[in-house]
Structures are given as C-alpha cells and as structure tokens.
Design an enzyme around this catalytic site. Structure first.
Site, PDB file in Angstrom:
ATOM      1  N   LYS A 162      32.832  48.415  31.370  1.00  0.00           N
ATOM      2  CA  LYS A 162      32.172  48.725  32.652  1.00  0.00           C
ATOM      3  C   LYS A 162      31.029  49.706  32.456  1.00  0.00           C
ATOM      4  CE  LYS A 162      35.964  47.421  35.611  1.00  0.00           C
ATOM      5  NZ  LYS A 162      37.326  47.797  35.944  1.00  0.00           N
ATOM      6  N   LYS A 188      35.719  38.351  38.877  1.00  0.00           N
ATOM      7  CA  LYS A 188      34.681  38.476  39.905  1.00  0.00           C
ATOM      8  C   LYS A 188      33.359  38.877  39.282  1.00  0.00           C
ATOM      9  CE  LYS A 188      38.240  40.097  42.509  1.00  0.00           C
ATOM     10  NZ  LYS A 188      38.903  41.329  42.867  1.00  0.00           N
ATOM     11  N   LYS A 200      37.485  35.323  30.391  1.00  0.00           N
ATOM     12  CA  LYS A 200      38.424  35.179  31.501  1.00  0.00           C
ATOM     13  C   LYS A 200      37.696  34.932  32.817  1.00  0.00           C
ATOM     14  CE  LYS A 200      38.791  39.612  33.647  1.00  0.00           C
ATOM     15  NZ  LYS A 200      39.532  40.285  34.666  1.00  0.00           N
TER      16      LYS A 200
HETATM   17  P1  ADP Z   1      38.827  40.905  38.775  1.00  0.00           P
HETATM   18  O1  ADP Z   1      39.119  40.976  37.313  1.00  0.00           O
HETATM   19  O2  ADP Z   1      38.392  39.574  39.208  1.00  0.00           O
HETATM   20  O3  ADP Z   1      37.902  41.983  39.244  1.00  0.00           O
HETATM   21  P2  ADP Z   1      41.068  42.514  39.534  1.00  0.00           P
HETATM   22  O4  ADP Z   1      40.630  43.375  38.410  1.00  0.00           O
HETATM   23  O5  ADP Z   1      41.059  43.137  40.881  1.00  0.00           O
HETATM   24  O6  ADP Z   1      40.207  41.181  39.520  1.00  0.00           O
HETATM   25  O7  ADP Z   1      42.514  41.955  39.194  1.00  0.00           O
HETATM   26  C1  ADP Z   1      43.648  41.959  40.057  1.00  0.00           C
HETATM   27  C2  ADP Z   1      44.829  41.314  39.371  1.00  0.00           C
HETATM   28  O8  ADP Z   1      44.507  39.994  38.975  1.00  0.00           O
HETATM   29  C3  ADP Z   1      45.285  42.039  38.096  1.00  0.00           C
HETATM   30  O9  ADP Z   1      46.688  41.948  37.987  1.00  0.00           O
HETATM   31  C4  ADP Z   1      44.632  41.250  37.003  1.00  0.00           C
HETATM   32  O10 ADP Z   1      45.318  41.328  35.776  1.00  0.00           O
HETATM   33  C5  ADP Z   1      44.706  39.846  37.564  1.00  0.00           C
HETATM   34  N1  ADP Z   1      43.643  39.012  37.017  1.00  0.00           N
HETATM   35  C6  ADP Z   1      42.324  39.079  37.280  1.00  0.00           C
HETATM   36  N2  ADP Z   1      41.644  38.150  36.589  1.00  0.00           N
HETATM   37  C7  ADP Z   1      42.578  37.477  35.860  1.00  0.00           C
HETATM   38  C8  ADP Z   1      42.524  36.381  34.955  1.00  0.00           C
HETATM   39  N3  ADP Z   1      41.389  35.787  34.674  1.00  0.00           N
HETATM   40  N4  ADP Z   1      43.678  35.967  34.391  1.00  0.00           N
HETATM   41  C9  ADP Z   1      44.859  36.545  34.691  1.00  0.00           C
HETATM   42  N5  ADP Z   1      44.979  37.570  35.547  1.00  0.00           N
HETATM   43  C10 ADP Z   1      43.855  38.036  36.128  1.00  0.00           C
END
Ligand code: ADP
Ligand code: TRP
Length: 387
Positions: A146, A255, A252
């Site tokens: 980040k 967002k 992965k």
């Molecule tokens: P993002 O990564 O899209 O910003 P968050 O960080 O808010 O989303 O993630 C919220 C939850 O979703 C966490 O438990 C995170 O591990 C899970 N998560 C987010 N992206 C993935 C992914 N591509 N595969 C598996 N779990 C994910």
C-alpha cells in the site's frame, strides 16, 4: 425476544434464507453464546463486495453463525487508511451492511456492527500500539504494497527494502504514507483481541495480519505476566485459506486491483467480465501444463461449479478438446447462480433505513459490552488506574 426490530418483510426474508423460526429463537441464541467460541471478522467499507470477499470471508460468516458466537463488522476505520471520500465511505458502509444481510447473515444469530460504533476500539488501539514495533509494521507485506501505491512506485523486488525505507522517510509531503496505514495491523489485532475472538474467518491475504495479532497477544501476555488474550486462528472449516484469483490472468481478485466480479453485478455485466477473462492459445498436446490464466479460471470453476463439471472441463483440457468460450459461459452461469439471490435482495434491504439502523444499533450495543470489559481490564493491567 429480540425480533423487535425486524419488520414483517424481513422476518419473511430471514425465515426463507435461514429456516428461521422467530419463536424461541432468542433464548436459543442466548444458550448458544454462553459457552461457544467467539468468531469475529470484518470487511473494509471500500466498495461493493466481490467474489473474493464472498469465498474468502462472507460465505463462511453465514455458515458459522449457526455454530458459534459470531461477530461480523464493517471496518470503516480501516477504510480511512486510504483517505476515501466521506460520502462514498458512508454509502459503502450501508452497501456492505445490506450485502451482509442479503447474503444471509442473520442479526438474530450473529452480532453485526460498524467498527466506529465501538469507541473502545480506538482507545485500545492507542494502548496496544505501545507494544508494537514500527520495524515489524514496516516489514508487513500489505504495508509495503500500500505504501508503494501511495508513493507511486512499482511492485516490490526482494532487494530494494533499503531504498523503499528511504523513500518513505524522505517522501515529499504530497506523497506521504500515513501513519494509519503503518499501524493497520494494530487496529486489526484490536478488533479481534477486544472481543477475545479465537476464530477469524478471512482469506489467505489476511494471514500475515493474523500472525501479527497472535504475536501481539503473546507479547502482551508475557510482558505483564498475564493470560489475558487468546491467540486467534484463521478458520475455514478445516480447509486451507482461500485465494480467489482475478480474471486478468494473475494475482488475486481485489477492489484495488480493478479486476472484480461484484455480487451485485447484473447478469449482462457479469457475463461480459467473464467472457473477457484472459486466456492463452489453448493446449497443443495432450496433458499440457496449465498456464496461470487458465489455472485461475479452473480455480473459479472449482469454487462455483459441481465436481462433475470441473472434471468435464479438466478432461477436455487434457485431451485438447476444450473451448475456452464454453468454459467461460459455464463459469458465468455458475457464478450467477451464487450471486443472483444476493443481488435480488440487496435493494429491498437498502431501502429499509429504519431496519438497517436498528440492526447496527443493536449490534453496537452487544459489541460494546465485551469491548468495554476487555478495555477496562487492559487499562488495569497496564497501570492506567483511577484514584
Ligand atoms: P479487498 O482486498 O478487495 O480490498 P478486503 O481487504 O476488504 O477486500 O477483504 C475482506 C475479506 O475478503 C478478507 O477476509 C479478505 O481476506 C477476503 N478477500 C478479499 N479478496 C480476496 C480474494 N481474492 N480471495 C480470497 N479472499 C479475499
Ligand atoms: N484487514 C481486513 C481486510 O482488509 C479487514 C479487517 C479489519 C478484519 N479488522 C479485522 C478482518 C478483524 C478480520 C478480523 O480484509
């Protein structure tokens, strides 16, 4: 009886989703939470939920609520680390709340709350930071990623830690890396430890944060000679943590990666996204190795389809008869089977502001009960005591 804030329509919805019988339900709820392990997880309010969130987290939330004392929240303070627009942040909190409910999290079974509604979290964040090293925070992968984004520098290489640190310290003011980003893992540890949670259902990308949480808990216990914080573990019903890939060939789904299939994508948009997924030229010989973009499509198929369908396409790959267009059509259909019921409920739930308010007010009350107890004990342990 605690169904006072459910209107008739919502009772019907929950009854439908969860086989919910309002009679006797609250006493069952009380019995269950008395001696059950504490589960806690949260998702940042940074936009709509996507398939990664669903398979990494949300799906398990729904399954866990029948077994454990579950606490699911919306991490709006964590979202602040990337300085969102205030209107968008608020809209995002509401949207995720509606998506939690639409996916089947039942406020009669689980505590649903907003992180910033629990002010004890902010105070404990200050206290716990006194036992967290800036070095260990700077070495955290999510911080490095980040911070690089903030500074506008490319992906990390193994050998450039020193140059990176210099950039952070010497950064111009218009490109600063905020301190909240650095202490993100402290805040996450506080979310978990303040509720004394032992099970934390999250995707693979969050495992390093959980490891840090355990380390902070151990450090606190041993510094003060107490057995105060339990050490939380990831939980995925015995299976390995999930990583949902993106459709852009590598990495992965996320967002900030801009490669998401959202739970609320309409069928047309969703199909378009799947049909545009990166592929390769196709296998030229039987049993060829599978390239990353195709492995990603198979991973998504494994999550959303039946084992028979997965086998059918894997066999077709092995004997070179596979047509990626068919694979994608199948994938889009199977994803829609998962997302359609959620998408169809979201707007109704969003429109019922009264109901949403009641859910989070009740959730905050419950979350604050345990949080204030933990915080009071922690202050005592650390020597912050009243005369
Ligand atoms: P993002 O990564 O899209 O910003 P968050 O960080 O808010 O989303 O993630 C919220 C939850 O979703 C966490 O438990 C995170 O591990 C899970 N998560 C987010 N992206 C993935 C992914 N591509 N595969 C598996 N779990 C994910
Ligand atoms: N850091 C998590 C994410 O980005 C969100 C989160 C904040 C969380 N606090 C938490 C997850 C506590 C589980 C437990 O996905």
């Amino acid at each position: 009886m605690c169904v006072f804030f459910l209107n008739k329509k919502n009772i019907a919805t929950f009854a439908h989703i969860n086989n919910f019988n309002p009679t006797n339900h609250f006493s069952e709820h009380l019995n269950r939470i008395m001696d059950k392990e504490i589960v806690l997880s949260g998702i940042r309010s940074t936009g709509n939920l996507h398939l990664g969130n669903y398979y990494g987290a949300l799906r398990n939330f729904v399954r866990l609520q029948d077994i454990y004392d579950c606490n699911f929240f919306i991490a709006d303070l964590h979202a602040l680390t990337t300085n969102p627009d205030p209107q968008q942040l608020h809209a995002s909190v509401k949207q995720i709340l509606a998506e939690y409910l639409a996916a089947g999290i039942d406020p009669e079974k689980a505590t649903i709350f907003i992180q910033s509604d629990v002010p004890e979290v902010a105070e404990m964040y200050l206290l716990l930071n006194m036992h967290v090293g800036i070095g260990e925070l700077m070495r955290t992968t999510s911080f490095k990623d980040k911070a690089r984004k903030c500074l506008g520098i490319g992906p990390a290489k193994d050998d450039d830690d020193e140059a990176f640190e210099k950039q952070i310290i010497g950064a111009e003011t218009n490109k600063r890396v905020n301190a909240g980003l650095l202490t993100y893992p402290t805040l996450m540890a506080v979310d978990i430890l303040i509720q004394k949670a032992t099970k934390v259902p999250v995707g693979k990308d969050q495992e390093q944060h959980l490891e840090l949480t355990r380390r902070f808990a151990r450090r606190f216990n041993s510094f003060y000679g107490v057995d105060f914080f339990p050490e939380p573990q990831n939980f995925n019903f015995g299976a390995a943590a999930v990583k949902v890939p993106g459709l852009d060939g590598s990495g992965k789904m996320g967002k900030s990666e801009g490669n998401c299939i959202y739970l609320v994508d309409n069928p047309k948009t969703l199909k378009k996204k799947v049909m545009r997924a990166v592929t390769d030229e196709g296998p030229k010989e039987p049993n060829s190795p599978v390239s990353e973009p195709i492995a990603n499509l198979f991973s998504l198929l494994e999550l959303t389809s039946t084992p028979e369908i997965v086998k059918q396409y894997k066999d077709a790959y092995a004997d070179c008869s596979i047509r990626y267009g068919d694979l994608k059509k199948q994938l889009a259909e199977d994803i829609l089977k998962v997302t359609t019921p959620i998408r169809e409920r979201v707007n109704d739930i969003l429109a019922d502001e009264d109901y949403l308010r009641k859910v989070v007010n009740r959730g905050a009350e419950k979350a604050r009960e345990r949080a204030s107890k933990t915080l009071a004990e922690m202050r005592q342990i650390m020597g912050i005591r009243r005369f």
